[in-house]
Design a protein around this motif. Sequence first.
Motif, PDB file in Angstrom:
ATOM      1  N   ARG A   1       0.814  -1.296   0.009  1.00 24.48           N
ATOM      2  CA  ARG A   1      -0.026  -0.003  -0.039  1.00 24.48           C
ATOM      3  C   ARG A   1       0.941   1.358   0.007  1.00 24.48           C
ATOM      4  NH1 ARG A   1      -5.559  -0.740   1.243  1.00 24.48           N
ATOM      5  NH2 ARG A   1      -5.557   1.213   0.423  1.00 24.48           N
ATOM      6  N   THR A   2       0.599   2.068  -0.995  1.00 26.31           N
ATOM      7  CA  THR A   2       1.256   3.331  -1.093  1.00 26.31           C
ATOM      8  C   THR A   2       0.184   4.331  -1.324  1.00 26.31           C
ATOM      9  OG1 THR A   2       1.354   3.458  -3.298  1.00 26.31           O
ATOM     10  CG2 THR A   2       3.251   2.383  -2.192  1.00 26.31           C
ATOM     11  N   ALA A   3       0.521   5.650  -1.246  1.00 23.05           N
ATOM     12  CA  ALA A   3      -0.382   6.747  -1.428  1.00 23.05           C
ATOM     13  C   ALA A   3       0.378   8.082  -1.971  1.00 23.05           C
ATOM     14  CB  ALA A   3      -1.243   7.098  -0.021  1.00 23.05           C
ATOM     15  N   LEU A   4      -0.552   8.741  -2.444  1.00 24.76           N
ATOM     16  CA  LEU A   4      -0.082  10.064  -3.136  1.00 24.76           C
ATOM     17  C   LEU A   4      -0.642  11.149  -2.111  1.00 24.76           C
ATOM     18  CD1 LEU A   4      -0.293   9.976  -6.959  1.00 24.76           C
ATOM     19  CD2 LEU A   4       1.675   9.750  -5.716  1.00 24.76           C
ATOM     20  N   VAL A   5       0.316  12.072  -1.646  1.00 21.63           N
ATOM     21  CA  VAL A   5      -0.324  13.365  -0.763  1.00 21.63           C
ATOM     22  C   VAL A   5      -1.093  14.269  -1.864  1.00 21.63           C
ATOM     23  CG1 VAL A   5       0.316  15.023   0.538  1.00 21.63           C
ATOM     24  CG2 VAL A   5       1.645  12.822   0.867  1.00 21.63           C
ATOM     25  N   ALA A   6      -2.303  14.550  -1.428  1.00 24.40           N
ATOM     26  CA  ALA A   6      -3.028  15.550  -1.897  1.00 24.40           C
ATOM     27  C   ALA A   6      -2.883  15.880  -3.464  1.00 24.40           C
ATOM     28  CB  ALA A   6      -2.989  16.923  -1.182  1.00 24.40           C
ATOM     29  N   PRO A   7      -3.009  14.834  -4.458  1.00 25.41           N
ATOM     30  CA  PRO A   7      -2.553  14.891  -5.662  1.00 25.41           C
ATOM     31  C   PRO A   7      -3.674  16.036  -6.374  1.00 25.41           C
ATOM     32  CG  PRO A   7      -3.848  12.872  -5.298  1.00 25.41           C
ATOM     33  CD  PRO A   7      -3.541  13.470  -4.053  1.00 25.41           C
ATOM     34  N   TRP A   8      -4.888  16.174  -5.866  1.00 22.26           N
ATOM     35  CA  TRP A   8      -5.673  17.390  -6.311  1.00 22.26           C
ATOM     36  C   TRP A   8      -5.533  18.550  -6.083  1.00 22.26           C
ATOM     37  CZ3 TRP A   8      -6.541  13.439  -2.482  1.00 22.26           C
ATOM     38  CH2 TRP A   8      -6.672  13.988  -1.215  1.00 22.26           C
TER      39      TRP A   8
ATOM     40  N   GLY B   1      -8.941   4.890   9.752  1.00 20.35           N
ATOM     41  CA  GLY B   1     -10.319   5.348   9.299  1.00 20.35           C
ATOM     42  C   GLY B   1     -10.181   6.746   9.452  1.00 20.35           C
ATOM     43  N   ALA B   2      -9.317   7.321  10.325  1.00 20.86           N
ATOM     44  CA  ALA B   2      -9.193   8.860  10.272  1.00 20.86           C
ATOM     45  C   ALA B   2      -7.726   9.265  10.170  1.00 20.86           C
ATOM     46  CB  ALA B   2      -9.780   9.428  11.779  1.00 20.86           C
ATOM     47  N   TRP B   3      -7.022   8.654  10.418  1.00 22.63           N
ATOM     48  CA  TRP B   3      -5.085   8.949  10.393  1.00 22.63           C
ATOM     49  C   TRP B   3      -4.581   7.808   9.667  1.00 22.63           C
ATOM     50  CZ3 TRP B   3      -3.361  13.656  11.695  1.00 22.63           C
ATOM     51  CH2 TRP B   3      -4.472  14.638  12.415  1.00 22.63           C
ATOM     52  N   CYS B   4      -3.561   8.264   9.024  1.00 24.32           N
ATOM     53  CA  CYS B   4      -2.462   7.166   8.595  1.00 24.32           C
ATOM     54  C   CYS B   4      -1.109   7.551   8.972  1.00 24.32           C
ATOM     55  CB  CYS B   4      -2.713   7.027   7.041  1.00 24.32           C
ATOM     56  SG  CYS B   4      -4.163   6.487   6.249  1.00 24.32           S
ATOM     57  N   ALA B   5      -0.461   6.287   9.201  1.00 25.38           N
ATOM     58  CA  ALA B   5       1.024   6.365   9.520  1.00 25.38           C
ATOM     59  C   ALA B   5       1.807   6.226   8.024  1.00 25.38           C
ATOM     60  CB  ALA B   5       1.440   5.475  10.554  1.00 25.38           C
ATOM     61  N   ILE B   6       2.248   7.127   7.531  1.00 26.44           N
ATOM     62  CA  ILE B   6       3.119   7.218   6.288  1.00 26.44           C
ATOM     63  C   ILE B   6       4.588   7.185   6.200  1.00 26.44           C
ATOM     64  CG2 ILE B   6       0.968   7.686   4.979  1.00 26.44           C
ATOM     65  CD1 ILE B   6       2.282  10.645   4.619  1.00 26.44           C
ATOM     66  N   GLU B   7       5.228   6.912   5.513  1.00 26.84           N
ATOM     67  CA  GLU B   7       6.880   7.331   5.564  1.00 26.84           C
ATOM     68  C   GLU B   7       7.347   7.151   4.215  1.00 26.84           C
ATOM     69  OE1 GLU B   7       8.242   3.738   8.071  1.00 26.84           O
ATOM     70  OE2 GLU B   7       8.728   2.769   6.337  1.00 26.84           O
ATOM     71  N   GLY B   8       8.675   7.835   4.245  1.00 25.05           N
ATOM     72  CA  GLY B   8       9.375   7.992   2.908  1.00 25.05           C
ATOM     73  C   GLY B   8      10.681   7.433   3.206  1.00 25.05           C
TER      74      GLY B   8
ATOM     75  N   VAL C   1      -5.899   5.124  -0.392  1.00 29.97           N
ATOM     76  CA  VAL C   1      -6.628   4.694   0.525  1.00 29.97           C
ATOM     77  C   VAL C   1      -8.067   5.404   0.833  1.00 29.97           C
ATOM     78  CG1 VAL C   1      -4.814   4.254   2.243  1.00 29.97           C
ATOM     79  CG2 VAL C   1      -5.905   6.363   2.424  1.00 29.97           C
ATOM     80  N   TYR C   2      -8.972   4.348   0.889  1.00 33.34           N
ATOM     81  CA  TYR C   2     -10.392   4.852   0.998  1.00 33.34           C
ATOM     82  C   TYR C   2     -10.554   5.718   2.381  1.00 33.34           C
ATOM     83  CZ  TYR C   2     -10.599   1.877  -2.833  1.00 33.34           C
ATOM     84  OH  TYR C   2     -10.852   0.927  -4.010  1.00 33.34           O
ATOM     85  N   PRO C   3     -11.665   6.520   2.219  1.00 36.00           N
ATOM     86  CA  PRO C   3     -11.932   7.593   3.486  1.00 36.00           C
ATOM     87  C   PRO C   3     -12.140   6.997   4.835  1.00 36.00           C
ATOM     88  CG  PRO C   3     -13.128   8.292   1.493  1.00 36.00           C
ATOM     89  CD  PRO C   3     -12.472   6.965   1.298  1.00 36.00           C
ATOM     90  N   SER C   4     -12.830   5.854   5.076  1.00 36.03           N
ATOM     91  CA  SER C   4     -12.841   5.061   6.321  1.00 36.03           C
ATOM     92  C   SER C   4     -12.254   3.874   6.378  1.00 36.03           C
ATOM     93  CB  SER C   4     -14.431   5.092   6.471  1.00 36.03           C
ATOM     94  OG  SER C   4     -15.009   4.485   5.755  1.00 36.03           O
ATOM     95  N   GLU C   5     -11.507   3.514   5.417  1.00 32.30           N
ATOM     96  CA  GLU C   5     -10.744   2.080   5.317  1.00 32.30           C
ATOM     97  C   GLU C   5      -9.687   2.231   6.421  1.00 32.30           C
ATOM     98  OE1 GLU C   5      -8.022  -0.250   2.290  1.00 32.30           O
ATOM     99  OE2 GLU C   5      -8.336   1.724   2.158  1.00 32.30           O
ATOM    100  N   THR C   6      -9.691   0.847   7.268  1.00 38.31           N
ATOM    101  CA  THR C   6      -8.559   0.452   8.108  1.00 38.31           C
ATOM    102  C   THR C   6      -7.457  -0.120   7.232  1.00 38.31           C
ATOM    103  OG1 THR C   6      -9.603  -1.397   8.935  1.00 38.31           O
ATOM    104  CG2 THR C   6      -9.808   0.848  10.192  1.00 38.31           C
ATOM    105  N   VAL C   7      -6.205   0.045   7.412  1.00 37.07           N
ATOM    106  CA  VAL C   7      -4.901  -0.705   6.858  1.00 37.07           C
ATOM    107  C   VAL C   7      -4.170  -1.029   7.990  1.00 37.07           C
ATOM    108  CG1 VAL C   7      -3.019  -0.442   5.152  1.00 37.07           C
ATOM    109  CG2 VAL C   7      -5.303   0.732   4.766  1.00 37.07           C
ATOM    110  N   ASP C   8      -3.682  -2.200   7.949  1.00 36.38           N
ATOM    111  CA  ASP C   8      -2.762  -2.848   8.989  1.00 36.38           C
ATOM    112  C   ASP C   8      -1.382  -2.992   8.452  1.00 36.38           C
ATOM    113  OD1 ASP C   8      -4.587  -2.740  11.119  1.00 36.38           O
ATOM    114  OD2 ASP C   8      -5.565  -4.563  10.504  1.00 36.38           O
TER     115      ASP C   8
END
Length: 162
Positions: free
Chosen positions: A91-98, A133-140, A155-162
């Motif tokens: 799982r990866t994500a882009l920060v605020a691509p909009w 579901g509200a906060w994500c721990a991310i790293e680079g 990640v989806y708005p209320s999704e939990t990721v472990d």
Amino acid sequence: MGLAIISALPSTAAEPVETGPSGLPLPRFVSLSAGTVNVRVGPGPSYKIKWIFNKRGLPVEIVREYGNWRRVRDSEGEEGWIHRSLLSGKRTALVAPWSDTETVPLLREPSPSADPVAYLQPFVLADVKRCDGAWCAIEGANWQGMVPQRTLWGVYPSETVD
């Protein structure tokens, strides 16, 4: 006399709504496992290349499956087909691509009043470690912290990721 109105609202893709032929949920987020990935107009190697991704780890959303091919959507809403061997469950994500200008504070802990450790520019690619579901721990490569989940694409708005 009462009138019953039944409407089917389109899915907001907030949560997976079905299971694909692979047995995995649709839609779902994955990432690119190769540095160069051809995106095709159809599900097979004989279809024309629509565009090419040139960045390993980018998040994409699988919206459909056909055999070993996955129809994916990128952060700009474009869709095309990729062979499943070029995708990873990481799982990866882009920060605020909009946003062109909005920086996102990377916080020490999951609280709006927490001290920022950095400010992330739009389109920064991050590894997603966990989301509640509200906060994500991310790293680079040289940073880590917490961001509001709503500031990420991958990640989806209320999704939990472990």
